[in-house]
Scaffold this motif. Structure first.
Motif, PDB file in Angstrom:
ATOM      1  N   LEU A   1       0.828  -1.211   0.000  1.00 17.23           N
ATOM      2  CA  LEU A   1       0.000   0.000   0.000  1.00 17.23           C
ATOM      3  C   LEU A   1       0.863   1.262   0.000  1.00 17.23           C
ATOM      4  O   LEU A   1       0.534   2.241  -0.680  1.00 17.23           O
ATOM      5  CB  LEU A   1      -0.945  -0.001   1.206  1.00 17.23           C
ATOM      6  CG  LEU A   1      -2.091  -1.011   1.130  1.00 17.23           C
ATOM      7  CD1 LEU A   1      -2.905  -0.995   2.427  1.00 17.23           C
ATOM      8  CD2 LEU A   1      -2.977  -0.733  -0.061  1.00 17.23           C
ATOM      9  N   PHE A   2       1.955   1.240   0.742  1.00 15.41           N
ATOM     10  CA  PHE A   2       2.870   2.382   0.745  1.00 15.41           C
ATOM     11  C   PHE A   2       3.455   2.584  -0.652  1.00 15.41           C
ATOM     12  O   PHE A   2       3.609   3.713  -1.113  1.00 15.41           O
ATOM     13  CB  PHE A   2       3.997   2.176   1.774  1.00 15.41           C
ATOM     14  CG  PHE A   2       4.981   3.306   1.792  1.00 15.41           C
ATOM     15  CD1 PHE A   2       4.664   4.500   2.417  1.00 15.41           C
ATOM     16  CD2 PHE A   2       6.215   3.186   1.167  1.00 15.41           C
ATOM     17  CE1 PHE A   2       5.566   5.557   2.437  1.00 15.41           C
ATOM     18  CE2 PHE A   2       7.120   4.223   1.180  1.00 15.41           C
ATOM     19  CZ  PHE A   2       6.801   5.417   1.809  1.00 15.41           C
ATOM     20  N   ASN A   3       3.766   1.485  -1.332  1.00 11.45           N
ATOM     21  CA  ASN A   3       4.312   1.565  -2.686  1.00 11.45           C
ATOM     22  C   ASN A   3       3.299   2.176  -3.655  1.00 11.45           C
ATOM     23  O   ASN A   3       3.678   2.856  -4.600  1.00 11.45           O
ATOM     24  CB  ASN A   3       4.739   0.174  -3.166  1.00 11.45           C
ATOM     25  CG  ASN A   3       5.381   0.215  -4.523  1.00 11.45           C
ATOM     26  OD1 ASN A   3       6.272   1.014  -4.785  1.00 11.45           O
ATOM     27  ND2 ASN A   3       4.917  -0.648  -5.422  1.00 11.45           N
ATOM     28  N   LEU A   4       2.020   1.936  -3.434  1.00  6.80           N
ATOM     29  CA  LEU A   4       1.002   2.546  -4.289  1.00  6.80           C
ATOM     30  C   LEU A   4       0.904   4.048  -4.042  1.00  6.80           C
ATOM     31  O   LEU A   4       0.680   4.837  -4.966  1.00  6.80           O
ATOM     32  CB  LEU A   4      -0.358   1.892  -4.054  1.00  6.80           C
ATOM     33  CG  LEU A   4      -0.496   0.448  -4.536  1.00  6.80           C
ATOM     34  CD1 LEU A   4      -1.852  -0.106  -4.124  1.00  6.80           C
ATOM     35  CD2 LEU A   4      -0.303   0.352  -6.034  1.00  6.80           C
ATOM     36  N   TYR A   5       1.072   4.458  -2.793  1.00  2.80           N
ATOM     37  CA  TYR A   5       0.984   5.866  -2.417  1.00  2.80           C
ATOM     38  C   TYR A   5       2.257   6.619  -2.809  1.00  2.80           C
ATOM     39  O   TYR A   5       2.197   7.699  -3.385  1.00  2.80           O
ATOM     40  CB  TYR A   5       0.730   5.979  -0.909  1.00  2.80           C
ATOM     41  CG  TYR A   5       0.738   7.384  -0.390  1.00  2.80           C
ATOM     42  CD1 TYR A   5      -0.303   8.259  -0.681  1.00  2.80           C
ATOM     43  CD2 TYR A   5       1.782   7.851   0.389  1.00  2.80           C
ATOM     44  CE1 TYR A   5      -0.302   9.561  -0.216  1.00  2.80           C
ATOM     45  CE2 TYR A   5       1.801   9.140   0.871  1.00  2.80           C
ATOM     46  CZ  TYR A   5       0.762   9.997   0.561  1.00  2.80           C
ATOM     47  OH  TYR A   5       0.773  11.267   1.028  1.00  2.80           O
ATOM     48  N   GLN A   6       3.393   6.061  -2.466  1.00  2.00           N
ATOM     49  CA  GLN A   6       4.695   6.679  -2.740  1.00  2.00           C
ATOM     50  C   GLN A   6       5.574   5.623  -3.420  1.00  2.00           C
ATOM     51  O   GLN A   6       6.219   4.831  -2.743  1.00  2.00           O
ATOM     52  CB  GLN A   6       5.344   7.134  -1.414  1.00  2.00           C
ATOM     53  CG  GLN A   6       6.676   7.800  -1.560  1.00  2.00           C
ATOM     54  CD  GLN A   6       6.540   9.178  -2.196  1.00  2.00           C
ATOM     55  OE1 GLN A   6       5.603   9.901  -1.909  1.00  2.00           O
ATOM     56  NE2 GLN A   6       7.476   9.527  -3.044  1.00  2.00           N
TER      57      GLN A   6
ATOM     58  N   PRO B   1      12.954  -0.713 -10.064  1.00  2.00           N
ATOM     59  CA  PRO B   1      12.739  -2.169 -10.136  1.00  2.00           C
ATOM     60  C   PRO B   1      11.857  -2.683  -8.985  1.00  2.00           C
ATOM     61  O   PRO B   1      11.098  -3.627  -9.152  1.00  2.00           O
ATOM     62  CB  PRO B   1      14.140  -2.763 -10.069  1.00  2.00           C
ATOM     63  CG  PRO B   1      15.013  -1.696  -9.526  1.00  2.00           C
ATOM     64  CD  PRO B   1      14.351  -0.396  -9.827  1.00  2.00           C
ATOM     65  N   PHE B   2      11.910  -2.028  -7.832  1.00  2.00           N
ATOM     66  CA  PHE B   2      11.149  -2.498  -6.672  1.00  2.00           C
ATOM     67  C   PHE B   2       9.673  -2.163  -6.783  1.00  2.00           C
ATOM     68  O   PHE B   2       8.820  -2.911  -6.288  1.00  2.00           O
ATOM     69  CB  PHE B   2      11.735  -1.931  -5.383  1.00  2.00           C
ATOM     70  CG  PHE B   2      13.153  -2.348  -5.157  1.00  2.00           C
ATOM     71  CD1 PHE B   2      13.469  -3.669  -4.901  1.00  2.00           C
ATOM     72  CD2 PHE B   2      14.182  -1.418  -5.226  1.00  2.00           C
ATOM     73  CE1 PHE B   2      14.773  -4.069  -4.710  1.00  2.00           C
ATOM     74  CE2 PHE B   2      15.482  -1.800  -5.031  1.00  2.00           C
ATOM     75  CZ  PHE B   2      15.788  -3.129  -4.777  1.00  2.00           C
ATOM     76  N   GLU B   3       9.351  -1.053  -7.428  1.00  2.00           N
ATOM     77  CA  GLU B   3       7.944  -0.678  -7.570  1.00  2.00           C
ATOM     78  C   GLU B   3       7.180  -1.739  -8.354  1.00  2.00           C
ATOM     79  O   GLU B   3       6.127  -2.213  -7.926  1.00  2.00           O
ATOM     80  CB  GLU B   3       7.823   0.668  -8.283  1.00  2.00           C
ATOM     81  CG  GLU B   3       6.380   1.035  -8.548  1.00  2.00           C
ATOM     82  CD  GLU B   3       6.216   2.119  -9.608  1.00  2.00           C
ATOM     83  OE1 GLU B   3       5.057   2.532  -9.779  1.00  2.00           O
ATOM     84  OE2 GLU B   3       7.202   2.510 -10.252  1.00  2.00           O
TER      85      GLU B   3
ATOM     86  N   LEU C   1       6.925  -5.127  -6.391  1.00  2.00           N
ATOM     87  CA  LEU C   1       5.943  -5.099  -5.313  1.00  2.00           C
ATOM     88  C   LEU C   1       4.520  -5.124  -5.847  1.00  2.00           C
ATOM     89  O   LEU C   1       3.639  -5.785  -5.274  1.00  2.00           O
ATOM     90  CB  LEU C   1       6.149  -3.866  -4.431  1.00  2.00           C
ATOM     91  CG  LEU C   1       7.153  -4.035  -3.308  1.00  2.00           C
ATOM     92  CD1 LEU C   1       7.385  -2.721  -2.600  1.00  2.00           C
ATOM     93  CD2 LEU C   1       6.668  -5.069  -2.315  1.00  2.00           C
ATOM     94  N   ARG C   2       4.276  -4.428  -6.948  1.00  2.00           N
ATOM     95  CA  ARG C   2       2.931  -4.453  -7.533  1.00  2.00           C
ATOM     96  C   ARG C   2       2.582  -5.853  -8.030  1.00  2.00           C
ATOM     97  O   ARG C   2       1.476  -6.347  -7.796  1.00  2.00           O
ATOM     98  CB  ARG C   2       2.824  -3.457  -8.680  1.00  2.00           C
ATOM     99  CG  ARG C   2       2.709  -2.040  -8.217  1.00  2.00           C
ATOM    100  CD  ARG C   2       2.529  -1.107  -9.382  1.00  2.00           C
ATOM    101  NE  ARG C   2       2.519   0.258  -8.905  1.00  2.00           N
ATOM    102  CZ  ARG C   2       1.752   1.196  -9.433  1.00  2.00           C
ATOM    103  NH1 ARG C   2       0.963   0.925 -10.456  1.00  2.00           N
ATOM    104  NH2 ARG C   2       1.785   2.410  -8.947  1.00  2.00           N
ATOM    105  N   VAL C   3       3.522  -6.510  -8.689  1.00  2.00           N
ATOM    106  CA  VAL C   3       3.277  -7.860  -9.204  1.00  2.00           C
ATOM    107  C   VAL C   3       3.105  -8.841  -8.041  1.00  2.00           C
ATOM    108  O   VAL C   3       2.194  -9.676  -8.045  1.00  2.00           O
ATOM    109  CB  VAL C   3       4.418  -8.301 -10.151  1.00  2.00           C
ATOM    110  CG1 VAL C   3       4.321  -9.772 -10.481  1.00  2.00           C
ATOM    111  CG2 VAL C   3       4.397  -7.462 -11.420  1.00  2.00           C
ATOM    112  N   ALA C   4       3.959  -8.735  -7.043  1.00  2.00           N
ATOM    113  CA  ALA C   4       3.863  -9.636  -5.889  1.00  2.00           C
ATOM    114  C   ALA C   4       2.549  -9.412  -5.136  1.00  2.00           C
ATOM    115  O   ALA C   4       1.899 -10.371  -4.701  1.00  2.00           O
ATOM    116  CB  ALA C   4       5.050  -9.431  -4.961  1.00  2.00           C
ATOM    117  N   GLY C   5       2.133  -8.168  -4.983  1.00  2.00           N
ATOM    118  CA  GLY C   5       0.870  -7.869  -4.308  1.00  2.00           C
ATOM    119  C   GLY C   5      -0.324  -8.409  -5.082  1.00  2.00           C
ATOM    120  O   GLY C   5      -1.246  -8.993  -4.504  1.00  2.00           O
ATOM    121  N   ALA C   6      -0.300  -8.243  -6.396  1.00  2.00           N
ATOM    122  CA  ALA C   6      -1.398  -8.752  -7.222  1.00  2.00           C
ATOM    123  C   ALA C   6      -1.429 -10.279  -7.194  1.00  2.00           C
ATOM    124  O   ALA C   6      -2.501 -10.888  -7.116  1.00  2.00           O
ATOM    125  CB  ALA C   6      -1.252  -8.247  -8.656  1.00  2.00           C
TER     126      ALA C   6
END
Length: 129
Positions: A20-25, A30-32, A35-40
């Motif tokens: 959620l923090f990655n979505l906000y900020q 490469p980490f963004e 994290l989105r793929v891992a979260g999905a």
């Protein structure tokens, strides 16, 4: 074992916080994306677990709250749920049969086809001696 499930839930909650923090900020490039793929992927896996453990979740009290926790924590919540044993329900017109009697009856019929005798279980209680 409860400590293990609680620790798993805590780590999963921490992961969701990072997602959620990655979505906000957004983090560095490469980490963004990772994290989105891992979260999905984790969200998809937890929704799949909802389908797999649907029967167990229906039997649990407050099932909508339990389902939300499965979406958040996945298997760490499912395995911490108490197991509800199925209760056999007799249909109208059926007679309850002791499974031990039925097994002995079937064994007797295999040895003597056509023999319709029912063997009573031996008295396992302490005798009057």
């Amino acid at each position: 074992m409860k400590t293990f499930w609680l620790l798993g839930k805590l780590i999963t909650l921490l992961f969701w916080g990072v997602v959620l923090f990655n979505l906000y900020q957004p983090l560095a490039q490469p980490f963004e994306l990772m994290l989105r793929v891992a979260g999905a992927a984790l969200l998809a896996l937890h929704v799949l677990e909802l389908g797999i453990f649907n029967r167990q979740l229906k039997a649990a009290p407050r099932s909508s709250w339990q389902r939300l926790q499965v979406v958040l924590f996945g298997v760490f919540h499912v395995l911490a749920l108490p197991v509800h044993k199925a209760v056999a329900v007799e249909q109208p017109g059926e007679v309850a049969v002791d499974p031990e009697l039925k097994i002995k009856e079937e064994a007797g019929n295999a040895e003597n086809p056509g023999a319709g005798t029912v063997v009573q279980p031996a008295d396992t209680g302490s005798g009057g001696n």
